[in-house]
Design an enzyme around this catalytic site. Structure first.
Site: not given
Length: 345
Positions: A148-150, A152-153
């Site tokens: 997911g995007c969150f 990953t960061a």
């Protein structure tokens, strides 16, 4: 390499198309969309006019399996789990951008996604595709669960320092902000212009489905039972995620010490860029690119390390990382088809 995309009308899909269009080793053969079957992609996304001449089609697993090598699933959750097994059994590799195969525990999936999990055999087959951390596992995978995007960061920002042994790993607070494209293209009151413009709002506190994904990976990397405090906010911009992370240090470390650790950790990973002391990244500086930029401040007064991590949620947080995983899967240079400067301003 012959490629298909299933779920062809969302932002994740059209970003896959953008990168595949200039990839030297990949050819896009099919885009599957039940809702837009028979419609030209350029009729849905006019910016592709005269560049991508492809008509979207209905899903035919048998026919598609005869002409492709790899499928990207750019579908919402709860869809790919019912389709991917058929492709895997036919020898077609799959990269899933949804959350259906990220969680190893079926009970956790049931709890956080409010739906029945995928078949355990395929959950066990799936490799979590956080490219910089699980590079070797990705290379031998038949099914990749794109993060997911969150997560990953956040995970790229946390894992290097947690492995050093001088952090209190149960002190983690993650304050994350995202642009509205993370909600997808479907109409919703939450992302209505009048609701988001000139506004900042928190959402899904304590119940965001990326929480178990973050905790699962941190536990796997640290060997500890870890729980995080994770809060998400919607900001009035199209793209970008900023994850601001706080973690207690158990030893005194300067900002320069932390930077040295990260530079060494990511020295062979071109898509993670570490900022020099005194500078912090912004979302605009990774816009449209596959980069994750990370900056630091070690607060000597409070004993906390503050980490700022930024990505483009649609690229490094979704489609760009999926292409990166494809490159690893087939032994190509990891930057192939992705080596673009961010769009600025």
């Amino acid at each position: 390499m012959k490629i298909a995309i299933i779920g062809g009308t969302g932002y994740g899909a059209v970003e896959l198309v953008r990168f595949l269009n200039n990839h030297p080793y990949a050819e896009l053969k099919a885009i599957v969309s039940h809702s837009q079957s028979g419609v030209e992609l350029s009729d849905v996304y006019p910016h592709t006019t005269d560049l991508i001449n492809i008509k979207m089609e209905e899903l035919d697993i048998d026919a598609l399996s005869e002409v492709i090598d790899l499928v990207f699933f750019a579908t919402p959750s709860n869809i790919s789990k019912g389709i991917i097994p058929s492709f895997i059994e036919k020898g077609v590799k799959c990269i899933d951008l949804s959350g259906d195969f990220r969680l190893k525990s079926p009970d956790a999936y049931q709890k956080w996604y409010q739906s029945s999990p995928a078949d355990q055999n395929y959950i066990d087959k799936a490799v979590y595709g956080l490219s910089e951390i699980y590079e070797e596992q990705v290379k031998g995978a038949s099914l990749i669960a794109n993060p997911g995007c969150f997560p990953t960061a956040t995970l790229l920002a946390l894992i290097p320092v947690m492995e050093q042994g001088f952090t209190d790993n149960n002190s983690i607070i993650i304050d994350a902000k995202t642009g509205v494209s993370g909600a997808g293209r479907s109409l919703s009151l939450n992302v209505h212009y009048s609701e988001t413009n000139d506004n900042l709002k928190a959402y899904k506190l304590g119940e965001h489905k990326h929480i178990p994904e973050i905790e699962q990976t941190l536990q796997e990397q640290s060997g500890e039972d870890i729980q995080v405090t994770f809060s998400t906010h919607l900001v009035p911009m199209t793209r970008g995620i900023m994850s601001t992370i706080y973690i207690d240090l158990t030893e005194t470390k300067s900002t320069a010490d932390i930077i040295d650790i990260y530079k060494e950790y990511y020295k062979n990973h071109p898509f993670v860029r570490i900022r020099p002391e005194g500078t912090l990244p912004t979302t605009k500086e990774v816009y449209g690119s596959n980069y994750c930029d990370i900056g630091f401040h070690s607060d000597q007064r409070t004993g906390k390390l503050i980490i700022i991590s930024v990505i483009d949620n649609l690229v490094k947080g979704a489609s760009g990382q999926a292409i990166q995983n494809m490159n690893l899967l087939y032994g190509w240079d990891v930057t192939t088809g992705l080596n673009y400067l961010p769009i600025y301003p």
